[in-house]
Design a protein around this motif. Structure first.
Motif, short mmCIF file in Angstrom:
data_model
loop_
_atom_site.label_atom_id
_atom_site.label_comp_id
_atom_site.label_asym_id
_atom_site.label_seq_id
_atom_site.Cartn_x
_atom_site.Cartn_y
_atom_site.Cartn_z
N SER A 118 0.83 -1.20 0.00
CA SER A 118 0.00 0.00 0.00
C SER A 118 0.87 1.25 0.00
O SER A 118 2.08 1.20 0.14
N VAL A 119 0.21 2.39 -0.19
CA VAL A 119 0.86 3.67 0.04
C VAL A 119 0.28 4.25 1.34
O VAL A 119 -0.83 3.89 1.76
N LYS B 82 5.86 -1.30 5.30
CA LYS B 82 6.71 -1.38 4.10
C LYS B 82 5.95 -0.91 2.85
O LYS B 82 5.76 -1.67 1.88
N PRO B 83 5.50 0.33 2.83
CA PRO B 83 4.73 0.84 1.69
C PRO B 83 5.62 1.13 0.48
O PRO B 83 6.84 1.20 0.59
N GLU C 54 -6.99 2.77 -4.91
CA GLU C 54 -7.57 2.63 -3.57
C GLU C 54 -6.75 1.71 -2.66
O GLU C 54 -7.26 1.22 -1.65
N ASP C 55 -5.49 1.52 -2.99
CA ASP C 55 -4.62 0.69 -2.14
C ASP C 55 -3.82 1.61 -1.21
O ASP C 55 -2.63 1.88 -1.44
N LEU C 56 -4.49 2.11 -0.18
CA LEU C 56 -3.81 3.05 0.71
C LEU C 56 -4.21 2.85 2.16
O LEU C 56 -5.22 2.23 2.49
N LEU D 189 7.36 6.97 10.67
CA LEU D 189 8.52 6.07 10.61
C LEU D 189 8.13 4.66 11.05
O LEU D 189 8.54 3.67 10.44
N VAL D 190 7.32 4.57 12.11
CA VAL D 190 6.84 3.26 12.55
C VAL D 190 6.01 2.61 11.44
O VAL D 190 6.16 1.42 11.14
N ALA D 191 5.12 3.37 10.84
CA ALA D 191 4.26 2.84 9.78
C ALA D 191 5.09 2.32 8.61
O ALA D 191 4.80 1.26 8.05
#
Length: 387
Positions: free
Chosen positions: A2-3, A23-24, A83-85, A16-18
């Motif tokens: 995802s983004v 791993k977007p 819509e991949d977010l 940073l944690v996200a």
């Protein structure tokens, strides 16, 4: 992959944690276009480009008080990314954050990271589930650089040298004697550098006007510096000795008051084996304007995703300014969840300082010569921080 869609903020630890966890393939940052947002955007873009060059970073300027603009921006991003977010709504502009949540209409998962709890969750379709963070580790520089700072210098490598470990062991093993030696060196300015060059490693130990008993103590320390290979010592006459330090770092250790206590705090924290990262003598700067602001923090560490800031004072002369400086530096770098510790060798001159430290959630640890007890006090601070 995802983004991530998030909001520009002064500190970007949640982002940073996200990134570390999810791993977007890219990050979209929404901002107001105001100068303070532009500065923060520049900092985080530079940090992400350096640390994650494979991730694209784009920004979108919106009126944070316009639901229509926020909604339209999110729809544009969603259409582009099919819509991949994931929305990172951990922090940022509060109104824009509310609009983003409203605009998602439960279509997109929401990522939330709580620094205080060191806990991350995904909220999706009315359900909240925890994300395991065991594999997500931080380094001290993550906190500094994600907030727009840069490390200029640190003493970690020096304090890890065998020579420093040896002289520190001698100082602690002869603690009552070392306190007397330290006091004499401070009060009488025994060590004098040759010339005016900052890179001069030759030092004169001038003991012409000190008592024989005090001279004997200073000589014992000088011999220890020689024995542990920090210096090469030459006797000039009965009152003067030439000390040729083998590096500028060794000279700094011996001639900068309180450095031994900084080295001790660093060594103890490092050997607890519970920290994600530990650094010492960190000098950092913030280049937010034409004039760079420089800060120095004696010891910095990361414990279970929380920043640890340690200030060291080898005297009783510390006051509310000392506490405020530590609190400000810790909050700037680590937010409200930062663990703040003041290490000293004696109680403060003013009794009210202890009370004030407690009110500011600053843990006061006093080293009295007992290394085991010192280690126990540090451990208890970290155990209590998880309560």
């Amino acid at each position: 992959m995802s983004v991530i869609v998030g909001l520009v903020n002064r500190r970007h630890i949640s982002l940073l944690v996200a990134i570390k966890k999810l791993k977007p393939r890219g990050v979209y940052l929404i901002h107001s276009g105001k100068e303070y947002d532009k500065d923060d955007l520049s900092d985080i873009r530079e940090f992400l480009n350096d640390m994650y060059p494979d991730i694209f970073v784009e920004d979108r300027r919106v009126n944070c008080y316009s639901c229509n603009e926020v909604t339209s921006t999110l729809e544009q991003i969603a259409a582009r990314e099919k819509e991949d977010l994931v929305l990172d709504l951990s922090n940022g502009h509060p109104v824009a954050m509310a609009f983003l949540r409203e605009a998602s209409h439960n279509k997109y998962p929401v990522f939330i990271f709580s620094e205080r709890d060191n806990r991350a969750v995904i909220i999706e379709k009315g359900e909240c589930r925890d994300l395991q963070l065991k594999e997500v580790s931080f380094e001290v520089e993550d906190f500094i650089e994600s907030g727009g700072g840069a490390v200029y210098h640190k003493s970690t490598e020096t304090f890890d040298r065998a020579e420093i470990e040896d002289i520190l062991s001698w100082q602690i093993g002869n603690y009552s004697k070392w306190l007397k030696i330290n006091r004499i060196i401070k009060e009488r300015a025994i060590f004098k550098t040759f010339g005016e060059s900052e890179q001069e490693t030759r030092v004169l130990a001038d003991m012409k006007n000190i008592k024989p008993k005090d001279k004997s103590l200073i000589l014992e320390y000088i011999y220890a510096l020689h024995r542990f290979k920090l210096i090469k010592m030459d006797k000039h006459n009965k009152n003067n000795y030439f000390l040729n330090f083998k590096s500028m770092a060794f000279k700094h250790y011996a001639m900068t008051y309180g450095t031994w206590l900084e080295a001790l705090a660093y060594s103890v924290i490092k050997h607890l084996d519970i920290m994600d990262d530990v650094e010492s003598g960190v000098t950092l700067f913030w280049d937010k304007s034409d004039t760079s602001i420089v800060n120095e923090i004696d010891v910095m560490a990361v414990y279970k995703g929380r920043l640890v800031a340690v200030s060291c004072k080898d005297s009783s002369r510390y006051d509310e300014d000392t506490l405020r400086e530590l609190e400000m530096e810790a909050a700037t770098l680590g937010g409200s969840s930062a663990i703040k510790i003041l290490v000293t060798t004696s109680l403060p001159s003013k009794k009210t300082i202890e009370e004030r430290a407690a009110q500011m959630d600053i843990r006061l640890i006093i080293f009295k010569g007992d290394l085991n007890e010192f280690c126990k006090e540090f451990k208890s601070v970290f155990i209590q921080s998880q309560a």
